[in-house]
Scaffold this active site. Structure first.
Site, short mmCIF file in Angstrom:
data_model
loop_
_atom_site.label_atom_id
_atom_site.label_comp_id
_atom_site.label_asym_id
_atom_site.label_seq_id
_atom_site.Cartn_x
_atom_site.Cartn_y
_atom_site.Cartn_z
N ARG A 1 119.34 -30.84 -86.38
CA ARG A 1 119.27 -29.43 -86.78
C ARG A 1 117.84 -28.95 -86.98
NH1 ARG A 1 124.25 -27.43 -88.69
NH2 ARG A 1 123.22 -25.92 -90.04
N LYS B 1 118.06 -26.67 -84.48
CA LYS B 1 119.18 -26.49 -83.55
C LYS B 1 119.97 -25.23 -83.86
CE LYS B 1 121.92 -27.75 -80.21
NZ LYS B 1 121.42 -27.62 -78.85
N HIS C 1 102.54 -7.84 -60.64
CA HIS C 1 102.20 -6.86 -61.68
C HIS C 1 101.53 -7.52 -62.87
CE1 HIS C 1 104.35 -3.54 -59.71
NE2 HIS C 1 105.19 -4.48 -59.32
N ASN D 1 120.67 -24.27 -98.23
CA ASN D 1 120.26 -23.72 -96.94
C ASN D 1 120.32 -22.20 -97.04
OD1 ASN D 1 120.14 -26.28 -95.94
ND2 ASN D 1 121.97 -26.12 -94.67
N GLY D 2 119.39 -21.52 -96.38
CA GLY D 2 119.39 -20.06 -96.40
C GLY D 2 118.16 -19.53 -97.11
N TRP E 1 113.98 -27.29 -93.64
CA TRP E 1 113.09 -26.62 -92.68
C TRP E 1 112.39 -25.53 -93.47
CZ3 TRP E 1 112.29 -21.83 -90.30
CH2 TRP E 1 111.60 -21.86 -89.09
N CYS F 1 118.14 -26.79 -91.33
CA CYS F 1 118.37 -27.53 -92.56
C CYS F 1 119.71 -28.23 -92.49
CB CYS F 1 118.33 -26.65 -93.80
SG CYS F 1 116.82 -25.72 -94.03
N GLU G 1 115.10 -19.52 -68.40
CA GLU G 1 115.62 -20.70 -69.09
C GLU G 1 114.78 -21.93 -68.79
OE1 GLU G 1 118.07 -23.28 -71.36
OE2 GLU G 1 117.51 -21.17 -71.46
N GLU H 1 109.77 -25.56 -75.08
CA GLU H 1 110.41 -26.16 -76.25
C GLU H 1 110.08 -27.63 -76.43
OE1 GLU H 1 114.64 -24.04 -77.15
OE2 GLU H 1 114.51 -25.12 -75.26
N LYS I 1 112.75 -24.18 -71.61
CA LYS I 1 112.91 -25.62 -71.78
C LYS I 1 111.55 -26.31 -71.77
CE LYS I 1 116.18 -25.74 -73.06
NZ LYS I 1 116.86 -24.51 -73.04
#
Length: 612
Positions: free
Chosen positions: A27, A607, A508, A99-100, A73, A2, A485, A492, A489
C-alpha cells in the site's frame, strides 16, 4: 495508503501484526509501528520498512494477546520514529492507529493545549487520541461513547483502531472515507485496511461502513453503531480471496507476476459475461440500469492515475462504437471545479482499489445532484462498490505491485464489453460487427499469452536505455492512452522522467527535446492513423532520436526505420490497447530492475490513495 492491522483473542498478537504489516507493505509507507497490551501499553515504532521495526523489537517484551499495528505514509509531520504510529493519549492509557486526515486538527489541538495537553508528534492522529481521552475523562463516559462523541467533532477522513489499558478485553474501530474490514474468528477478531492480512486466519468478514464504530470483545461479542448513535446489525460476508494470490509464486517480483497473470486476469474479467456461442454480452451489474446507458446523451468517466488512462480508452470505445460523447475527468479536479451535473447524467467511476479518496468524493458529489453513477473496480466490498448505483467488478484478483498492470487491462476489458453492449443496444453497430468484436475480444487472453514471449527481447532492449534521463511515448487513436500509460509506468518504477503524447502533438513542442540521446517509444500498430504515426517516426529519425516501435506482427515498413521493433499479434483496432500496453509494462519493469529500483514498492507512492 497506509496500512492498519489489529488483533484481539487468545493468540500472541505480535506475530499476527508483523505478518499483517508485511502483507500491507504494497500500500506504500515510510514508517511502521505496533502497540501491545500486557500489563500496560508498549509501543514500538520505527521509520523505514517493517523489517526495521522487527529488528527494533528484537529482545524487547513483545508478549500480549491484544495489539495494533500500522504502516504510515506521511501527511502531517516528516517520516520519523516520533511521527510513526501508534500514538499515545496524554495519560498513556490509550493508543491509536489512524489512516486518513483530520482536517480540523489544528483548532482541536489548540483547545487541547489550553487544557494542559502535551504533544510529542506533529501528527493529526495524536490530536484525535488526546481528544478522545479528554472527552472520556471530562464527560464521564465509557471509551466507546467517548470515541463516538469525538468523531462527531472531527472533520475529515479516518480509519482508526484504539486499544485501552483500562479496557484490556476491547478493541474499538471506526471508519469514514478510509477502508476497514473486521475478520471474525472463534472468540477472536482481526482488523485490517483490506482483507490481505486476514485471509489466512478467517474467511468471515464485516466491512465497516462510513461513520460506523465497532466494539470487539475478547469473548467474541461484536457491536456496531453509527456516530449518530444508531445501532447496526453486523453483516458477515465470506472472503473470496485465496492465500496463494498474495504470494509471488516463483516470480522475482509481484509486478512481474501480475504482468504474466494477464492472460488469466483478462479471461476472468470476461468469464460469465462474454458468450461467443450465441453472440451475447451480459454484464449483470449493469442490467437494471441498461436503459440509462442506451438512452444517455453522453457519459462522464471519473478516475485517477492508471484508471484515468483506461477511461480514455473507454472514451474512444464509446464514441467510436456507441456514438456517445464522453468526457474523461480527473476525479480530483471534477469535484472542485463546480461541474454541471443533473439527474439526467450518467457517470462511470473507475478505480482499482475501490477506495480512491478523490473518486469517492466525486461519486458523492454526482449522487448528491441525482446523477446515475456506475462503478468499475477490482475489490469486492470496497467503498466505491457500495457507493455506486450499479457496476461491475473486474475480477483481476489482488494486485500487490504498486504500479498497476493487470488492473489496467481488466478495466479495459470490462469497459470494452460495456461499450460493445451499449453500441449493440443502440443499433450503432451491425449484428455481424458485434459478433466479430465478441469473438476477437474472446481471443485476447491467448494473444496476450503469446505476446509475453517478447519478454527476453525487451530485457535485451532495456539494457540500452537503463541510463536514459528522459523518455517520450507517442501514440495515435486508441494507442494514445497506451502511450500515456507506458510513460506513467516508466516514471513510477524507474524514476526516469517520461511523457506520453498524441503523435501529432510532438510537433507542438516536444520535438524540441529530440536528439541522439532521446529514446522515443512509438506505438504504431496497423489501423486508423497508421500513415500519420509513420510520419512521426520519420520526424524522430530525422532528428536522430532513438526509436523503439511497437508494431503489428509482420510490419515491414517500420522495421526499416526503428532501432528496435517489438511485434504484437494482430487484433481489432478497438482492442489494440489490451495488447500494445504489455510491452510497455515489461520495458518499464526491466529498466527499473537494471537501475536497482524497488519495482513493487516505488518511492513516495501508495497503492491505494485514500487521502486527498
Amino acid at each position: 495508503m497506509c496500512g492498519i492491522v489489529g488483533y484481539i483473542g487468545e493468540k500472541q498478537a505480535f506475530p499476527i501484526l508483523i505478518k499483517g504489516l508485511h502483507r500491507l507493505e504494497y500500500r506504500g509507507y515510510d514508517s511502521a509501528g505496533v502497540a501491545l497490551l500486557n500489563g500496560g501499553i508498549k509501543i514500538y515504532k520505527k521509520a523505514g520498512k517493517v523489517v526495521a521495526l522487527e529488528e527494533h523489537c528484537f529482545g524487547k517484551d513483545i508478549t500480549g494477546t491484544v495489539g495494533i499495528g500500522h504502516t504510515r505514509w506521511a501527511t502531517h509531520g516528516v517520516p520519523n520514529d516520533i511521527n510513526a504510529h501508534p500514538h499515545f493519549s496524554e495519560n498513556k492509557k490509550l493508543a491509536i492507529i489512524h489512516n486518513g486526515i483530520i482536517e480540523n486538527y489544528a483548532s482541536l489541538k489548540e483547545e487541547l493545549l489550553q487544557r494542559g495537553h502535551h504533544f510529542e508528534s506533529d501528527t493529526d492522529t495524536e490530536v484525535l487520541i488526546h481528544l478522545i481521552e479528554d472527552i472520556e475523562k471530562n464527560e464521564s463516559v465509557d471509551l466507546a461513547e467517548a470515541v463516538r462523541i469525538a468523531l462527531n467533532e472531527v472533520v475529515g477522513a479516518y480509519a482508526i483502531v484504539i486499544l485501552s489499558n483500562d479496557n484490556p478485553d476491547l478493541l474499538i474501530a471506526a471508519r469514514k472515507g478510509s477502508p476497514l474490514v473486521l475478520g471474525i474468528g472463534e472468540k477472536e477478531f482481526f482488523i485490517a485496511s483490506d482483507a490481505t492480512p486476514i485471509v489466512e486466519h478467517t474467511k468471515n468478514v464485516v466491512y465497516l461502513n462510513d461513520e460506523e464504530i465497532a466494539v470487539m470483545h475478547r469473548s467474541g461479542e461484536l457491536s456496531i453503531k453509527t456516530i449518530g448513535n444508531v445501532v447496526r446489525t453486523p453483516y458477515i460476508e465470506g472472503l473470496e480471496l485465496k492465500l496463494e494470490m498474495l504470494e509471488k509464486g516463483g516470480y522475482d517480483h509481484f509486478m512481474l507476476k501480475e504482468i504474466y497473470e494477464q492472460p488469466h486476469s483478462i479471461r476472468d474479467s470476461l468469464r460469465g459475461r462474454l458468450n461467443t456461442y450465441i453472440g451475447k454480452i451480459k454484464l449483470g451489474g449493469f442490467s437494471e440500469y441498461e436503459h440509462k446507458l442506451v438512452n444517455a446523451k453522453g457519459l462522464t468517466m471519473i478516475a485517477c492515475g492508471t484508471s484515468w488512462h483506461s477511461g480514455i480508452v473507454a472514451e474512444y470505445l464509446f464514441e467510436d462504437l456507441a456514438r456517445l460523447p464522453v468526457e474523461v475527468e480527473y476525479a480530483s479536479e471534477f469535484r472542485y471545479r463546480n461541474p454541471i451535473i443533473s439527474a439526467d447524467d450518467t457517470i462511470i467511476a473507475i478505480s482499482q482499489s475501490g477506495e480512491t479518496a478523490d473518486t469517492l468524493a466525486a461519486i458523492q458529489l454526482a449522487k448528491s445532484k441525482g446523477a446515475t453513477v456506475f462503478g468499475v473496480c477490482n475489490v469486492v466490498g470496497s467503498s466505491i462498490a457500495r457507493a455506486t448505483d450499479a457496476g461491475s467488478f473486474t475480477h483481476a484478483g489482488p494486485e500487490i505491485g504498486v504500479a498497476s498492470t493487470k488492473a489496467f487491462t481488466a478495466q479495459v476489458a470490462v469497459l470494452s464489453m460495456l461499450a460493445m453492449q451499449t453500441a449493440h443496444k443502440r443499433g450503432t453497430i451491425t449484428q455481424s460487427r458485434f459478433h466479430q468484436l465478441i469473438n476477437e475480444l474472446d481471443s485476447i487472453p491467448e494473444k496476450v499469452k503469446e505476446l509475453l514471449k517478447v519478454d527476453e527481447q525487451i530485457k535485451y532492449i532495456s539494457d540500452f536505455f537503463k541510463d536514459a534521463r528522459n523518455f517520450l511515448y507517442l501514440g495515435r487513436g486508441y494507442n494514445f492512452p497506451v502511450a500515456l500509460e507506458g510513460a506513467l509506468k516508466m516514471k513510477e518504477i524507474s524514476y526516469i522522467h517520461a511523457e506520453g503524447y498524441p503523435g501529432a502533438e510532438m510537433k507542438h513542442g516536444p520535438i524540441a527535446l529530440i536528439d541522439e540521446q532521446m529514446p522515443v517509444v512509438v506505438v504504431a500498430t496497423k489501423g486508423g492513423p497508421y500513415d500519420k504515426i509513420l510520419n512521426n517516426i520519420q520526424e524522430v529519425k530525422a532528428r536522430k532520436g532513438r526509436i523503439i516501435a511497437v508494431v503489428t506482427k509482420g510490419d515491414k515498413v517500420i522495421k526499416d526505420l526503428a532501432e528496435f521493433v517489438i511485434e504484437i499479434p494482430e487484433t481489432e483496432e478497438a482492442l489494440t490497447p489490451l495488447l500494445s500496453v504489455i510491452p510497455l509494462q515489461l520495458l518499464a519493469y526491466h529498466i527499473a530492475l537494471l537501475r536497482g529500483c524497488n519495482v513493487d514498492q516505488p518511492r513516495n507512492l501508495a497503492k491505494s490513495v485514500t487521502v486527498e
